[in-house]
Write a protein that holds these residues in place. Structure first.
Motif, PDB file in Angstrom:
ATOM      1  N   ASP A   1       0.882  -1.172   0.000  1.00  0.00           N
ATOM      2  CA  ASP A   1       0.000   0.000   0.000  1.00  0.00           C
ATOM      3  C   ASP A   1       0.921   1.223   0.000  1.00  0.00           C
ATOM      4  N   VAL A   2       1.073   1.851  -1.169  1.00  0.00           N
ATOM      5  CA  VAL A   2       2.069   2.925  -1.334  1.00  0.00           C
ATOM      6  C   VAL A   2       1.365   4.184  -1.842  1.00  0.00           C
ATOM      7  N   LEU A   3       1.735   5.305  -1.256  1.00  0.00           N
ATOM      8  CA  LEU A   3       1.214   6.596  -1.703  1.00  0.00           C
ATOM      9  C   LEU A   3       2.324   7.327  -2.464  1.00  0.00           C
ATOM     10  N   VAL A   4       2.020   7.802  -3.667  1.00  0.00           N
ATOM     11  CA  VAL A   4       3.001   8.546  -4.474  1.00  0.00           C
ATOM     12  C   VAL A   4       2.423   9.948  -4.680  1.00  0.00           C
ATOM     13  N   PRO A   5       2.806  10.895  -3.819  1.00  0.00           N
ATOM     14  CA  PRO A   5       2.139  12.205  -3.824  1.00  0.00           C
ATOM     15  C   PRO A   5       2.566  13.130  -4.966  1.00  0.00           C
ATOM     16  N   ASN A   6       1.648  14.053  -5.314  1.00  0.00           N
ATOM     17  CA  ASN A   6       1.942  15.192  -6.206  1.00  0.00           C
ATOM     18  C   ASN A   6       2.404  14.796  -7.599  1.00  0.00           C
ATOM     19  N   ILE A   7       1.690  13.907  -8.235  1.00  0.00           N
ATOM     20  CA  ILE A   7       2.117  13.466  -9.563  1.00  0.00           C
ATOM     21  C   ILE A   7       1.341  14.221 -10.640  1.00  0.00           C
ATOM     22  N   GLY A   8       2.078  14.758 -11.601  1.00  0.00           N
ATOM     23  CA  GLY A   8       1.465  15.441 -12.738  1.00  0.00           C
ATOM     24  C   GLY A   8       0.652  14.434 -13.548  1.00  0.00           C
ATOM     25  N   LEU A   9      -0.615  14.749 -13.811  1.00  0.00           N
ATOM     26  CA  LEU A   9      -1.480  13.831 -14.576  1.00  0.00           C
ATOM     27  C   LEU A   9      -1.975  14.489 -15.858  1.00  0.00           C
ATOM     28  N   ASN A  10      -1.109  15.290 -16.471  1.00  0.00           N
ATOM     29  CA  ASN A  10      -1.396  15.831 -17.798  1.00  0.00           C
ATOM     30  C   ASN A  10      -1.860  14.661 -18.671  1.00  0.00           C
ATOM     31  N   PRO A  11      -3.028  14.806 -19.343  1.00  0.00           N
ATOM     32  CA  PRO A  11      -3.560  13.673 -20.117  1.00  0.00           C
ATOM     33  C   PRO A  11      -2.602  13.170 -21.209  1.00  0.00           C
TER      34      PRO A  11
ATOM     35  N   GLU B   1      -5.971  10.385  -5.310  1.00  0.00           N
ATOM     36  CA  GLU B   1      -6.483  11.089  -4.134  1.00  0.00           C
ATOM     37  C   GLU B   1      -6.118  12.556  -4.250  1.00  0.00           C
ATOM     38  N   ASN B   2      -6.974  13.417  -3.646  1.00  0.00           N
ATOM     39  CA  ASN B   2      -6.624  14.820  -3.548  1.00  0.00           C
ATOM     40  C   ASN B   2      -6.368  15.445  -4.920  1.00  0.00           C
ATOM     41  N   ALA B   3      -7.197  15.051  -5.919  1.00  0.00           N
ATOM     42  CA  ALA B   3      -6.997  15.559  -7.292  1.00  0.00           C
ATOM     43  C   ALA B   3      -7.193  17.075  -7.309  1.00  0.00           C
ATOM     44  N   ARG B   4      -6.288  17.784  -7.984  1.00  0.00           N
ATOM     45  CA  ARG B   4      -6.306  19.259  -7.976  1.00  0.00           C
ATOM     46  C   ARG B   4      -5.559  19.781  -9.203  1.00  0.00           C
ATOM     47  N   GLU B   5      -5.557  21.101  -9.365  1.00  0.00           N
ATOM     48  CA  GLU B   5      -4.794  21.747 -10.438  1.00  0.00           C
ATOM     49  C   GLU B   5      -3.622  22.481  -9.807  1.00  0.00           C
ATOM     50  N   GLU B   6      -2.435  22.361 -10.390  1.00  0.00           N
ATOM     51  CA  GLU B   6      -1.291  23.147  -9.894  1.00  0.00           C
ATOM     52  C   GLU B   6      -0.515  23.660 -11.087  1.00  0.00           C
ATOM     53  N   GLY B   7      -0.333  24.991 -11.140  1.00  0.00           N
ATOM     54  CA  GLY B   7       0.400  25.602 -12.259  1.00  0.00           C
ATOM     55  C   GLY B   7      -0.212  25.224 -13.600  1.00  0.00           C
ATOM     56  N   GLY B   8      -1.538  25.123 -13.655  1.00  0.00           N
ATOM     57  CA  GLY B   8      -2.217  24.812 -14.910  1.00  0.00           C
ATOM     58  C   GLY B   8      -2.176  23.340 -15.300  1.00  0.00           C
ATOM     59  N   GLU B   9      -1.643  22.479 -14.443  1.00  0.00           N
ATOM     60  CA  GLU B   9      -1.573  21.047 -14.757  1.00  0.00           C
ATOM     61  C   GLU B   9      -2.385  20.257 -13.738  1.00  0.00           C
ATOM     62  N   PRO B  10      -3.115  19.221 -14.172  1.00  0.00           N
ATOM     63  CA  PRO B  10      -3.785  18.352 -13.197  1.00  0.00           C
ATOM     64  C   PRO B  10      -2.754  17.553 -12.399  1.00  0.00           C
ATOM     65  N   VAL B  11      -2.980  17.482 -11.092  1.00  0.00           N
ATOM     66  CA  VAL B  11      -2.046  16.795 -10.189  1.00  0.00           C
ATOM     67  C   VAL B  11      -2.880  15.969  -9.221  1.00  0.00           C
ATOM     68  N   ALA B  12      -2.368  14.812  -8.791  1.00  0.00           N
ATOM     69  CA  ALA B  12      -3.054  14.029  -7.750  1.00  0.00           C
ATOM     70  C   ALA B  12      -2.017  13.216  -6.992  1.00  0.00           C
ATOM     71  N   ASP B  13      -2.442  12.675  -5.840  1.00  0.00           N
ATOM     72  CA  ASP B  13      -1.623  11.704  -5.115  1.00  0.00           C
ATOM     73  C   ASP B  13      -2.095  10.328  -5.585  1.00  0.00           C
ATOM     74  N   LEU B  14      -1.166   9.482  -5.976  1.00  0.00           N
ATOM     75  CA  LEU B  14      -1.546   8.146  -6.446  1.00  0.00           C
ATOM     76  C   LEU B  14      -1.434   7.169  -5.284  1.00  0.00           C
ATOM     77  N   ARG B  15      -2.474   6.337  -5.095  1.00  0.00           N
ATOM     78  CA  ARG B  15      -2.369   5.284  -4.081  1.00  0.00           C
ATOM     79  C   ARG B  15      -2.452   3.934  -4.787  1.00  0.00           C
ATOM     80  N   ALA B  16      -1.408   3.143  -4.638  1.00  0.00           N
ATOM     81  CA  ALA B  16      -1.349   1.836  -5.311  1.00  0.00           C
ATOM     82  C   ALA B  16      -1.299   0.743  -4.258  1.00  0.00           C
ATOM     83  N   ARG B  17      -2.192  -0.235  -4.402  1.00  0.00           N
ATOM     84  CA  ARG B  17      -2.212  -1.366  -3.459  1.00  0.00           C
ATOM     85  C   ARG B  17      -2.012  -2.667  -4.235  1.00  0.00           C
TER      86      ARG B  17
END
Ligand SMILES: O=C(O)C1=C[C@@H](OP(=O)(O)O)[C@@H](O)[C@H](O)C1
Ligand SMILES: C=C(OP(=O)(O)O)C(=O)O
Length: 450
Positions: free
Chosen positions: A262-272, A291-307
């Motif tokens: 169960d690993v959390l990889v925070p703040n990953i750019g998810l530009n399509p 998790e915590n999907a948001r926009e930062e500096g005009g790019e979609p960003v989220a924390d990825l949780r992989a189990r």
């Protein structure tokens, strides 16, 4: 041989649950572009979270050779004093771009419309990769180039003294080609147009707009039509580099195939244009959430949780998704070997001209480790062994390719027997903290002679 010295053999072995947070480094594509566009702006660009991998450090060195000031302020913070569009000086020495296709191709574009001459080289991997895909469109601006046969490095580029703007439809889906043409278009008068049938990563377009260039993208029947107005004055920027989804792929995939993880990889750019792997993993049934999907500096960003995901099924990866996950096929094919059924990866001819021929390298390593694979010119298919049933036990050649090395070290974490990689040295090109980051999660991965 490692890119920078003696080979570094590495081994990974079956690991207990991977747990914790994985803070991966800054995005490689955006890091290269931050240094290059910073060098072409007038004034001081500040960069936070720059990837300090060898590929990007080599681009920084090159920007200094062309006359920009590039200063490491410590802690991932950098300062670039730009010389302006058309302001590059002629380098006194050969420019060595090491292992980096992005570095050399974008820099060739950036200097191609300034009347200076520069000679480029790289390591054995880079010197075997095709450059005509960049020098052909650059010739339309009036740029001249002489390289080795087959359009290989070392290569000398003579910048056009009187560049004309260009309209160019890219024959291969490549953000590097598109970017080289756009960067060359910066110092040509009038409008330079690039047309791409398939969308490739759009960081250059987004960043050029951020630096104040006039640039538009239209979706037409021909594809994406990108129009840049030449000879702008680029305004220096404060850039925060998002974390690299292509690096996040490794701890994410490791967690999916390692029991109890169960690993959390925070703040990953998810530009399509970059996130195709994560969509594919979810299509396969991976327990991967945003998790915590948001926009930062005009790019979609989220924390990825992989189990840990023992129920993954092989799928046909849609061909039109290839560009958005082009660097992730090596690690996807490792995950596919732990899934049930066949994973078909088609429309991936570009994999043959990366740091290595990635189809051949993956097929050889998968077969050696007991996984059945079928291969064609522009496709390959992996027959999954199912969770916990990948034999492993073999040594794999990384062919100076960081992604091949990391993919097989991920495989060893879930395989029945340890997996060895002949040379993990190239990992430092894109993910210098790979080993401590993975061991911090509980992965057994280390240099073999330890
Ligand atoms: O533009 C970029 O930053 C990149 C583009 C891709 O290459 P191609 O443009 O050759 O597909 C990718 O493989 C590379 O890692 C980075
Ligand atoms: C293909 C890659 O990089 P480059 O083309 O910049 O060498 C990569 O990082 O997977």
């Amino acid at each position: 041989m490692s890119a920078h010295g003696a080979p570094i053999p590495m081994t990974s072995r079956k690991s207990g649950p991977l747990k914790g947070e994985a803070h991966v480094p800054g995005d490689k594509s955006i890091s290269h572009r931050s240094l290059i566009l910073g060098a072409m702006a007038v004034g001081e660009t500040r960069i936070t979270g720059l990837l300090e991998g060898q590929d990007v450090l080599d681009t920084g060195k090159a920007m200094r050779a062309f006359g920009a000031e590039v200063e490491d302020l410590g802690g991932g913070n950098w300062r670039v004093q730009g010389v302006g569009v058309g302001g590059f000086a002629e380098p006194e020495n050969v420019i060595d771009c090491g292992n980096s296709g992005t570095g050399v191709r974008l820099i060739m574009g950036a200097m191609a419309t300034t009347p200076i001459t520069a000679t480029f080289t790289g390591d054995a991997s880079l010197n075997s990769r095709p450059m005509a895909r960049v020098t052909d469109p650059l010739a339309l601006f009036g740029t001249k180039s002489v390289g080795r046969s087959g359009g290989r490095l070392p290569m000398t580029i003579v910048g056009a003294a009187d560049p004309v703007p260009v309209r160019y439809a890219t024959p291969v889906p490549s953000a590097q080609v598109k970017s080289a043409v756009l960067l060359a278009g910066l110092n040509a008068p009038g409008k330079t147009v690039v047309i791409e049938k398939e969308a490739t990563r759009d960081h250059t377009e987004r960043m050029l707009a951020g630096f104040g260039a006039e640039i538009t993208t239209e979706l037409t029947d021909e594809g994406r039509v990108i129009t840049l107005t030449g000879q702008p004055e680029l305004k220096p920027q404060d850039i925060v580099v998002p974390r690299d989804p292509s690096s996040a792929a490794f701890p994410v995939c490791a967690a999916l195939i390692t029991e109890g993880s169960d690993v959390l990889v925070p703040n990953i750019g998810l530009n399509p244009t970059r996130a195709g792997l994560f969509t594919t993993l979810r299509d396969m049934g991976a327990n991967l959430t945003y998790e915590n999907a948001r926009e930062e500096g005009g790019e979609p960003v989220a924390d990825l949780r992989a189990r840990y995901s023992p129920d993954m099924k092989g799928i046909e990866v849609p061909e039109d998704r290839a560009a958005s996950m082009i660097d992730e096929y090596p690690v996807l094919s490792v995950v596919a070997s732990f899934a049930t059924g066949r994973t078909m990866m088609a429309g991936v001819k570009e994999l043959r001209v990366k740091e290595s021929d990635r189809i051949s390298a993956m097929v050889a390593g998968l077969v050696a480790n007991g996984v059945q694979v079928e291969e064609g010119e522009d496709w390959y298919a992996v027959d999954g062994k199912g969770p916990g049933s990948v034999p492993g036990g073999a040594e794999v050649q990384s062919h100076l390719d960081h992604r091949i090395a990391m993919a097989f070290l991920v495989m060893g974490l879930g395989a029945e027997n340890p997996v060895r990689v002949d040379d993990g040295g190239p990992i430092a090109t894109s993910f210098p903290i790979f080993e401590p980051l993975m061991t911090g999660l509980g992965a057994q991965v280390h240099r073999s002679n330890r």
